[in-house]
Motif scaffolding. Structure first.
Motif, PDB file in Angstrom:
ATOM      1  N   GLN A  80       0.971  -1.251  -0.156  1.00 49.02           N
ATOM      2  CA  GLN A  80      -0.034   0.042   0.071  1.00 49.02           C
ATOM      3  C   GLN A  80       0.828   1.291  -0.007  1.00 49.02           C
ATOM      4  O   GLN A  80       1.645   1.307   0.951  1.00 49.02           O
ATOM      5  CB  GLN A  80      -0.909  -0.031   1.174  1.00 49.02           C
ATOM      6  CG  GLN A  80      -1.916   1.357   1.332  1.00 49.02           C
ATOM      7  CD  GLN A  80      -3.073   0.981   2.184  1.00 49.02           C
ATOM      8  OE1 GLN A  80      -2.901   0.453   3.249  1.00 49.02           O
ATOM      9  NE2 GLN A  80      -4.113   1.454   1.569  1.00 49.02           N
ATOM     10  N   ALA A  87       1.572   4.947   0.393  1.00 47.12           N
ATOM     11  CA  ALA A  87       0.778   6.196   1.584  1.00 47.12           C
ATOM     12  C   ALA A  87       1.713   7.239   1.759  1.00 47.12           C
ATOM     13  O   ALA A  87       2.794   7.134   1.968  1.00 47.12           O
ATOM     14  CB  ALA A  87       0.205   5.361   2.600  1.00 47.12           C
ATOM     15  N   GLY A  88       1.098   8.323   1.866  1.00 50.63           N
ATOM     16  CA  GLY A  88       2.011   9.477   2.475  1.00 50.63           C
ATOM     17  C   GLY A  88       2.604  10.174   1.353  1.00 50.63           C
ATOM     18  O   GLY A  88       3.061   9.376   0.270  1.00 50.63           O
ATOM     19  N   ALA A 100       5.229   4.186   1.492  1.00 48.57           N
ATOM     20  CA  ALA A 100       4.568   2.862   1.643  1.00 48.57           C
ATOM     21  C   ALA A 100       4.418   2.792   3.032  1.00 48.57           C
ATOM     22  O   ALA A 100       5.335   3.098   4.064  1.00 48.57           O
ATOM     23  CB  ALA A 100       5.528   1.897   1.184  1.00 48.57           C
ATOM     24  N   GLY A 101       3.246   2.201   3.553  1.00 53.84           N
ATOM     25  CA  GLY A 101       3.068   1.867   4.703  1.00 53.84           C
ATOM     26  C   GLY A 101       3.999   0.917   5.336  1.00 53.84           C
ATOM     27  O   GLY A 101       4.692   0.289   4.487  1.00 53.84           O
ATOM     28  N   PRO A 102       4.013   0.772   6.739  1.00 54.39           N
ATOM     29  CA  PRO A 102       5.075  -0.391   7.321  1.00 54.39           C
ATOM     30  C   PRO A 102       4.383  -1.682   6.862  1.00 54.39           C
ATOM     31  O   PRO A 102       3.507  -2.062   6.498  1.00 54.39           O
ATOM     32  CB  PRO A 102       4.358  -0.665   8.822  1.00 54.39           C
ATOM     33  CG  PRO A 102       3.688   0.928   9.152  1.00 54.39           C
ATOM     34  CD  PRO A 102       3.128   1.369   7.833  1.00 54.39           C
ATOM     35  N   ASN A 103       5.523  -2.493   6.193  1.00 56.21           N
ATOM     36  CA  ASN A 103       5.337  -3.479   5.422  1.00 56.21           C
ATOM     37  C   ASN A 103       6.302  -4.559   5.808  1.00 56.21           C
ATOM     38  O   ASN A 103       7.519  -4.675   5.038  1.00 56.21           O
ATOM     39  CB  ASN A 103       5.152  -3.239   4.173  1.00 56.21           C
ATOM     40  CG  ASN A 103       4.592  -4.407   3.051  1.00 56.21           C
ATOM     41  OD1 ASN A 103       4.866  -5.573   3.432  1.00 56.21           O
ATOM     42  ND2 ASN A 103       3.883  -4.078   2.285  1.00 56.21           N
ATOM     43  N   HIS A 134       9.932   4.068  -1.334  1.00 58.53           N
ATOM     44  CA  HIS A 134       9.494   5.179  -1.807  1.00 58.53           C
ATOM     45  C   HIS A 134       9.129   4.836  -3.447  1.00 58.53           C
ATOM     46  O   HIS A 134      10.077   4.312  -4.119  1.00 58.53           O
ATOM     47  CB  HIS A 134      10.051   6.439  -1.587  1.00 58.53           C
ATOM     48  CG  HIS A 134      11.345   6.341  -2.576  1.00 58.53           C
ATOM     49  ND1 HIS A 134      12.540   5.837  -1.777  1.00 58.53           N
ATOM     50  CD2 HIS A 134      11.955   7.269  -3.562  1.00 58.53           C
ATOM     51  CE1 HIS A 134      13.748   5.917  -2.655  1.00 58.53           C
ATOM     52  NE2 HIS A 134      13.145   6.839  -3.672  1.00 58.53           N
ATOM     53  N   ASP A 180      -2.204  13.238   3.539  1.00 59.73           N
ATOM     54  CA  ASP A 180      -2.851  11.968   3.816  1.00 59.73           C
ATOM     55  C   ASP A 180      -3.133  10.854   2.741  1.00 59.73           C
ATOM     56  O   ASP A 180      -4.143  10.087   2.752  1.00 59.73           O
ATOM     57  CB  ASP A 180      -4.280  12.250   4.467  1.00 59.73           C
ATOM     58  CG  ASP A 180      -3.885  12.798   5.626  1.00 59.73           C
ATOM     59  OD1 ASP A 180      -3.044  12.716   6.415  1.00 59.73           O
ATOM     60  OD2 ASP A 180      -4.710  13.759   6.108  1.00 59.73           O
ATOM     61  N   VAL A 225      -3.708   7.850   0.273  1.00 61.88           N
ATOM     62  CA  VAL A 225      -3.414   6.437   0.361  1.00 61.88           C
ATOM     63  C   VAL A 225      -3.903   5.813  -0.750  1.00 61.88           C
ATOM     64  O   VAL A 225      -5.043   6.182  -1.348  1.00 61.88           O
ATOM     65  CB  VAL A 225      -4.435   5.952   1.793  1.00 61.88           C
ATOM     66  CG1 VAL A 225      -4.238   4.327   1.854  1.00 61.88           C
ATOM     67  CG2 VAL A 225      -3.993   6.693   2.931  1.00 61.88           C
TER      68      VAL A 225
END
Ligand code: 3AM
Length: 180
Positions: A68, A70-71, A87-90, A119, A146, A148
């Protein structure tokens, strides 16, 4: 040959990222075909070494996973160089990154020690960004902090050759390594 390993953006992600780029007030946009998440930058290497790296990468044996985006943020602090989507924590992405580094090291390729900041680069900036541009960029970042995207499945990674020319970098896929 200059090479790197990356996760490709599927068409849907490319569309979303292109849309984000479309109202960027400043910077040189990454072309839609070049959008990717770099896992390892190999740099300029002799072809024989890249062949060894390729052989090692064919043993990559990790599961496919969802990613995902994000940001939004920049690299370069007060003098931004790159604007990107993060990217979100993964943990699966971190494992993939670590595994690729270890396979590359095992094949004799020494990589720079750098913290992995997953990124997708959207734009690059010239050495001097004017104050009004900085202000527009700041507003854009606030408006898109924000951001996403819909998660997408990562089922392969790609080894790319990167040729840097006058019009920017051209990326040619050399090999694909499937995640199962
Ligand atoms: O993922 P992005 O597009 O941000 O910036 C280059 C690009 O990253 C990066 O490798 C990716 C494919 O070209 N890159 C270029 N030179 C680099 C270097 N010396 C580098 N990364 C680390 N060290």
């Amino acid at each position: 040959m200059r090479a790197f390993i990356a996760i490709d953006m599927p068409d849907l992600a490319c569309d979303v990222l292109s849309k984000l780029q479309s109202d960027l007030p400043t910077g040189r946009l990454a072309p839609p075909d070049n959008l990717h998440l770099t896992l390892a930058f190999l740099g300029e290497q002799p072809v024989e070494l890249l062949e060894d790296a390729h052989a090692a990468l064919t043993t990559l044996d990790l599961p496919a996973f969802d990613l995902q985006l994000a940001g939004t943020d920049t690299f370069g602090g007060n003098a931004p160089k790159v604007l990107f989507v993060g990217a979100g924590p993964n943990p699966a992405l971190d494992r993939l990154h670590a595994k690729i580094r270890s396979l590359l090291h095992g094949s004799g390729l020494m990589l720079d020690r750098q913290r992995f900041r997953p990124h997708v680069t959207l734009a690059r900036f010239p050495a001097r960004v004017t104050a009004p541009e900085m202000e527009r960029l700041r507003r854009w970042l606030l408006a898109n902090a924000d951001f996403v995207a819909e998660p997408f499945r990562v089922d392969h990674v790609t080894l790319y050759r990167s040729e840097v020319g006058r019009g920017g970098a051209v990326h040619d896929p050399l090999a694909r390594y499937m995640l199962t």
